[in-house]
Motif scaffolding. Sequence first.
Motif, mmCIF file in Angstrom:
data_model
loop_
_atom_site.group_PDB
_atom_site.id
_atom_site.type_symbol
_atom_site.label_atom_id
_atom_site.label_comp_id
_atom_site.label_asym_id
_atom_site.label_seq_id
_atom_site.Cartn_x
_atom_site.Cartn_y
_atom_site.Cartn_z
ATOM 1 N N TYR A 112 0.833 -1.206 0.000
ATOM 2 C CA TYR A 112 0.000 0.000 0.000
ATOM 3 C C TYR A 112 0.870 1.259 0.000
ATOM 4 O O TYR A 112 0.657 2.175 -0.787
ATOM 5 C CB TYR A 112 -0.930 -0.007 1.210
ATOM 6 N N ILE A 113 1.876 1.264 0.887
ATOM 7 C CA ILE A 113 2.761 2.437 0.993
ATOM 8 C C ILE A 113 3.412 2.721 -0.358
ATOM 9 O O ILE A 113 3.464 3.867 -0.823
ATOM 10 C CB ILE A 113 3.843 2.202 2.073
ATOM 11 N N VAL A 114 3.908 1.653 -1.002
ATOM 12 C CA VAL A 114 4.582 1.848 -2.285
ATOM 13 C C VAL A 114 3.582 2.288 -3.357
ATOM 14 O O VAL A 114 3.879 3.148 -4.193
ATOM 15 C CB VAL A 114 5.315 0.558 -2.714
ATOM 16 N N GLN A 115 2.386 1.714 -3.299
ATOM 17 C CA GLN A 115 1.434 2.012 -4.358
ATOM 18 C C GLN A 115 0.966 3.468 -4.342
ATOM 19 O O GLN A 115 0.728 4.047 -5.394
ATOM 20 C CB GLN A 115 0.229 1.070 -4.236
ATOM 21 N N VAL A 116 0.835 4.037 -3.149
ATOM 22 C CA VAL A 116 0.387 5.434 -3.118
ATOM 23 C C VAL A 116 1.525 6.408 -3.405
ATOM 24 O O VAL A 116 1.277 7.590 -3.621
ATOM 25 C CB VAL A 116 -0.287 5.806 -1.775
ATOM 26 N N SER A 117 2.768 5.934 -3.392
ATOM 27 C CA SER A 117 3.859 6.899 -3.571
ATOM 28 C C SER A 117 4.932 6.433 -4.546
ATOM 29 O O SER A 117 6.046 6.911 -4.496
ATOM 30 C CB SER A 117 4.493 7.194 -2.209
#
Lengths: 160, 274
Positions: A85-90
């Motif tokens: 999730y962290i990687v996907q939003v940024s």
Amino acid sequence: MESTHHGLWVIAVSIILGLLAAIYPLHDSLAWSRPDWLLLILMFWLLAVPEHVGIVLCWVCGFIQDILLGVVIGQNAFSLAVIAYIVQVSYQQLRMFSVRKQAALIGLLELFRILVDQWAQNINGVAHTHWLIFLPTLTTALMWLLVRPLLSWCQRHLMS
Amino acid sequence: MFSKPPSSGGRLLLLGGLSLVLILVGSRLEVLAPLRTQLSALSVPFYWLVDVPARISEQSRGMFSSRKELIEENQALRAESLILNAKLQKYIELRAENVRLRELMNSAERVNDTVVVAEVIAVASDPNRHMLMVDKGSRHGAFVGQPVIDAKGLLGQIIDVGLMYSRVLMIADSAHAIPVRVSRNGLRAIAEGTGRIDELNLAHVAATTDIQVGDLLVSSGLGGRFPSGYPVGEVTQVAIDPGKPFAEVRARPMAELDRSRNVLLVFSERPEVE
């Protein structure tokens, strides 16, 4: 559209190799420093092809890893889903980072994974731990310097 | 290409929540036990693949070991077999005597445990945990809670059974504890794993207890999970601090936890306690 799905087998093979590397028996002196291959490989694909590798796939990979290692079911699935999730939003900013900066970030994410593992095992009865469990933070970060060029070579030559 | 996939936050909430629930209650719910058995079948091809290099090197060693080495090994084995047979003669006599004495004392005759040999195919990759995978599963009669021994002593118990493979939790794992007694004087204690492969910790031993370095600890059979009388460990350290209510007693496991390639699954005749 044909071309976007071409070469997805490379992703599948790399993930399977990552899972195998997580259970491959190592000598005692090396076992503490085993890098988190699955995290490295998933990180690369999360950054490189976010349209194919996302939260669901990462969660499934973590779930399989839990079963393979015989640990508390859900611990790796949870940490990998959060990281995805962290990687996907940024990912647009993270792609612009230098390799070293990315490596440092991956070390931090690996630390998060280790802490989740410890918490999950502690509430399920494992009492004592050794401080060496934090060693993969360092080795995983260092291995990013090797894994990233290797996988981007694979992406360029095998997936196009 | 640059559009974000839809509702990644929703997916995270769903999957993250699911895995948190699994972490918290997954191992406690009996309903999920058959599901875990089914899922562990998934790991079989992975462990088969990982074991391939070890199998190849073992086979090639078998092929290339010289005639001289084989003869030497054969002689050593013959000598060992002779010594063991000589010891066995005495043992048969002692066993008969023991049964007679037990009959005199009106106590129940001890049942003979039968064993099945299993091969270790993998060890836990996390050096903090001490678990093994063995190549016997529910098809061979293995069950959860079954005691596992090696040639030297008690090794652990089965915690997870698949069709063809089972997972063994060793006595040195910090999630494991086993009731023991000191064979010299019958003192009861609990031997906990410490997470170190060569160390057990005896919990709650009173500071005034008669326990010495070198004492042999055997399984006591209390708790109904392990049969009594198998060697568990040898006391290596007794530290009595007058300021503390309990003595600090350490022991070394008798079984070769880090070495065994073959282990024995014990089938006791006694009823299992759930």
